[in-house]
Design an enzyme around this catalytic site. Structure first.
Site, PDB file in Angstrom:
ATOM      1  N   HIS A 364      20.406 123.658  70.659  1.00 38.36           N
ATOM      2  CA  HIS A 364      21.567 123.413  69.899  1.00 38.36           C
ATOM      3  C   HIS A 364      22.602 124.123  70.653  1.00 38.36           C
ATOM      4  CE1 HIS A 364      18.547 123.622  66.238  1.00 38.36           C
ATOM      5  NE2 HIS A 364      18.463 122.430  66.926  1.00 38.36           N
ATOM      6  N   CYS A 677      25.830 103.255  71.612  1.00 39.60           N
ATOM      7  CA  CYS A 677      26.296 104.827  71.726  1.00 39.60           C
ATOM      8  C   CYS A 677      25.295 105.659  72.112  1.00 39.60           C
ATOM      9  CB  CYS A 677      26.552 105.008  70.160  1.00 39.60           C
ATOM     10  SG  CYS A 677      25.276 105.119  69.166  1.00 39.60           S
TER      11      CYS A 677
HETATM   12  C1  PEP Z   1      20.632 107.303  70.410  1.00 42.91           C
HETATM   13  O1  PEP Z   1      19.235 107.552  70.128  1.00 42.91           O
HETATM   14  O2  PEP Z   1      20.962 106.630  71.329  1.00 42.91           O
HETATM   15  C2  PEP Z   1      21.483 108.097  69.587  1.00 42.91           C
HETATM   16  C3  PEP Z   1      22.778 107.986  69.891  1.00 42.91           C
HETATM   17  O3  PEP Z   1      21.122 108.829  68.776  1.00 42.91           O
HETATM   18  P1  PEP Z   1      20.612 110.370  69.046  1.00 42.91           P
HETATM   19  O4  PEP Z   1      20.872 110.685  70.616  1.00 42.91           O
HETATM   20  O5  PEP Z   1      21.535 111.565  68.302  1.00 42.91           O
HETATM   21  O6  PEP Z   1      19.241 110.303  68.786  1.00 42.91           O
END
Ligand code: PEP
Ligand code: MG
Length: 747
Positions: A364, A677
């Protein structure tokens, strides 16, 4: 050899103290000490070996061995009996040294005539600084008492070494905390920074390790422990009963603070001549040594607790501590063993860089450092013991390297690096208001990822079109209890205010796997990444998700609202999640609240299965965002948290890019907007390949927008596409080499 009584070992310590108090150079002191120990203990040999660098020990003084070997005889950690003591941090006591495993014959010292060997580590808080050895001709094991006396003396030596009592000629007698040190760690947040050390927990220095009056020291210890107990009780009283984890830690504190064994051992050390604080530190050292050997995570945590408690006790006894009156330097670089997200948020943007001795990429604290865009190096071993408040320090978050007290050459090279970065930043800033338009005319939308209020100032500066992924779980992760609906609504409203009408895609709570909430009961799962996480938790226990959806509707208060659900693996999960949102909208309407002007409901595509969902899914979703971090880990079956397997599979792997292309194709059939993303969106070459495969929206860290835009604006995506097609036809595994080659040709 005569039996040593406790008072005799105290006598030894007192003589030692007198010797140390004598003026004289470091070498002279060391010589006197070896003489004194050999004399007091009635052994023929006493030698002191100290580290000259991270893995070599040097004979620094001796009584009884050949003097010509001083500063000449060296050994690596683990080599010979001395090296073994240094490696294990544990004593070796043997009547038959030549017959003991690991014995190494060193002709220059003339030691073959000595049969008995007792070596103890010279260590301070678990950090081994050298080895203290006594030897004798007579074949005998040294008694418990002798071992104890030598350990206590070694500890005092470690304290004195820390205070610079032995500075002299020779590598091993360099002044501590004066030399230049380079440490390697792991990159958790990129960027470079130069500044001065700010220790999160300043080191307690023990100026008086030896004491004459055991009675007085016992009294001091008891008084301090009483105060400690009271403060722990007080902390327990102040902790809300539902804060299970905090309670557990405090209960462990209380248990240790009341532990008879702990107290008894410290009292024994005092009786043998140590001051109260030295006795505490000796126990702490022992706990640290155990800590490094314990495999069980729970037990290790408890030893950490004991370590924290000892620190508190030391501060009480020495009057030193966090409140030392020191003020934050101009460009503070935070140094800590580890730090919690809330504490890091307290420092906020004041910090120029962070170096942690522990930490992890998924922690975190890392999440917060990223949100604040502060360069962070983790796993920098020994940084908390090497660094002193105010030391000059350079943090290279690109390479994961830290330079402590750098010399002029290193500083100059680093300044060049920083200047180059600053220039690049200027170049990126000049692009801020220009579109990410490739040479072929294709325009790509660049959004930023966010999750904390601290992220939002970047929205304008970075030139992002909006927030393509708002990770709502970060607000849950940095708190010690579940946030309330009202709090969340106010926070989401502030996020929308800060976005000034730009689109913000709020992703509902994505917990489980690597993201464990501090106040959630951990569920033991054999395979958390494939386990009960994200939308699975949201649908099975919808309470928190519904509360979150209500908060979002209220925060929008008539403005457009964009919600996306994480980790959707099949159509039904999406329809159920979407139904929850629709029901909440109806309820809020029935309560007379203003509804959002428009509502967009999207899904994150993070499992390969969703790419093969029925057409209806693609029609129903208002948009789809590829969570590349998870998608890649499931596509290749390679844990994203496991460094060993993670790097094996390249994002520019042809199979993966072909898969992305398929997803682009499916979305095109139904005109469903698609974005990407995951972290790869922020890597310029990866971004180029993704857009060449047809993606028209990417969401990334704010700091990546400039570099990605810069490269896109100089590239013709048709050419990139041709390079990829050719590599695919040639049967390449990854297009990286071909793309790099093409980029080189472009200059
Ligand atoms: C991903 O899995 O690419 C994503 C954007 O979510 P996180 O990294 O928060 O799991
Ligand atoms: Mg994900």
């Amino acid at each position: 050899m005569p039996h040593r009584t406790e008072s005799e070992s105290r006598k030894l310590l007192r003589r030692l103290q007198a010797t140390l108090a004598d003026a004289g150079a470091g070498q002279e002191r060391l010589d006197k000490i070896t003489h004194l120990i050999a004399d007091s203990m009635g052994t023929e040999v006493c030698s002191i070996y100290l580290f000259r660098d991270a893995d070599t020990l040097e004979l620094c003084a001796t009584e009884g061995l050949n003097k010509a070997a001083v500063h000449v005889t060296r050994m690596r950690v683990g080599e010979g009996l001395v090296g073994r003591v240094a490696r294990s941090g544990r004593p070796i006591n043997t009547a038959d040294a030549p017959g003991t495993r690991g014995f190494r014959f060193m002709p220059e010292t003339g030691e073959e005539v000595f049969s008995s060997f007792l070596g103890v580590p010279v260590q301070r808080l678990g950090e081994v600084k050298g080895v203290l050895v006594v030897q004798s001709k007579q074949a005998r094991e040294y008694s418990e008492d002798e071992l104890y006396a030598l350990e206590v003396v070694a500890m005092v030596l470690a304290e004195m070494a820390e205070l610079g009592a032995f500075i002299g000629e020779g590598e091993a007698l360099r002044a501590p905390h004066k030399n230049q040190v380079m440490l390697r760690g792991g990159v958790a947040q990129e960027g470079v920074a130069a500044g001065q050390v700010w220790l999160h927990e300043p080191r307690v220095v023990i100026a008086r390790p030896v004491a004459d009056d055991p009675e007085a020291e016992r009294k001091r210890l008891h008084a301090a422990v009483d105060r400690l107990r009271l403060s722990v009780d007080e902390m327990l009283r102040m902790t809300p009963a539902h804060d299970g984890e905090q309670m557990e830690v405090l209960e462990a504190y209380r248990m240790f603070a009341n532990s008879k064994g702990w107290m008894r051992r410290m009292e024994e050390d005092i009786d043998r001549g140590l001051s109260a604080e030295a006795a505490v530190e000796k126990e702490q050292s022992a706990a640290r040594a155990r800590m490094s050997q314990v495999g069980d995570a729970y037990l290790r945590e408890r030893l950490h607790d004991l370590d924290d408690l000892s620190n508190r006790l030391l501060r009480l006894l020495t009057g030193q501590g966090t409140e030392t009156g020191a003020t934050l330097p101009e460009n503070p670089i935070l140094i800590a063993r580890n730090i919690g997200p809330a504490e890091l948020l307290d420092y906020g943007r004041k910090l120029k860089g962070i170096v942690l001795e522990e930490g992890s990429v998924g922690s975190h604290a890392t999440v917060v450092a990223r949100a604040l865009a502060i360069p962070l190096v983790i796993n920098a071993r020994r940084i908390t013991t090497e660094a002193l408040n105010g030391d000059t320090i350079l943090v290279d978050g690109e390479q994961g390297v830290v330079h402590l007290r750098p010399d002029d050459t290193v500083q100059a090279a680093f300044r060049d690096k920083m200047a180059m970065q600053a220039k690049a930043q200027e170049r990126y800033a000049s692009l801020r208001d220009l579109p990410a338009e490739a040479l072929c005319g294709t325009v790509v939308r660049l959004d930023m990822n966010a999750g904390l209020m601290a992220d939002l100032p970047s929205l304008k500066g970075s030139g992002a079109s909006g927030v393509g992924l708002f990770r709502t779980e970060l607000q849950f992760l940095v708190r010690s209890k579940v946030p309330r609906r009202g709090e969340l609504a106010a926070l989401y409203a502030r996020v929308m205010d800060a976005a000034e009408g730009r689109r913000v895609a709020f992703r509902t709570l994505d917990i489980g796997s690597d993201k464990v909430l501090p106040y959630m009961k951990p569920t033991e799962e054999p395979n958390p990444a494939l386990g009960w996480r994200a939308i699975r938790v949201g649908l099975d226990k919808p309470g928190v998700m519904r509360m979150q959806l209500q908060a979002l509707i209220r925060a929008a208060n008539g403005r457009p609202l964009t919600v996306m659900f994480p980790f959707i693996a099949q159509l039904e999960e999406f329809t159920q999640a979407r139904d929850h949102l629709m029901r909440e909208l109806d309820r809020e309407a029935a309560l007379g609240r203003v509804l959002p002007e428009t509502v967009e409901v999207g899904a994150m595509l993070e499992t390969p299965s969703l790419a093969f969902a029925p057409r209806h899914f693609f029609e129903l979703a208002d948009f789809i965002s590829i969570g590349g971090n998870d998608l890649k880990q499931f596509f290749f079956a390679a844990d994203r948290e496991n460094e060993r397997v993670r790097r094996r599979y390249d994002t520019l792997n042809i199979s993966f890019l072909s898969f992305i292309e398929q997803i682009v194709g499916r979305c095109a059939e139904t005109d469903t907007p698609l974005s990407f993303c995951g972290e790869d969106a922020g890597r310029p070459i990866e971004a180029l390949a993704l857009t060449a495969m047809g993606l028209r929206a990417l969401s990334m860290r704010p700091a990546s927008i400039g570099p990605v835009k810069h490269l896109l604006r100089r590239s013709d995506l048709r050419e990139v596409r041709a390079v990829i097609t050719e590599a695919r036809e040639m049967g390449a595994m990854t297009v990286r080499p071909a793309l790099m080659e093409w980029l080189k040709r472009q200059g």
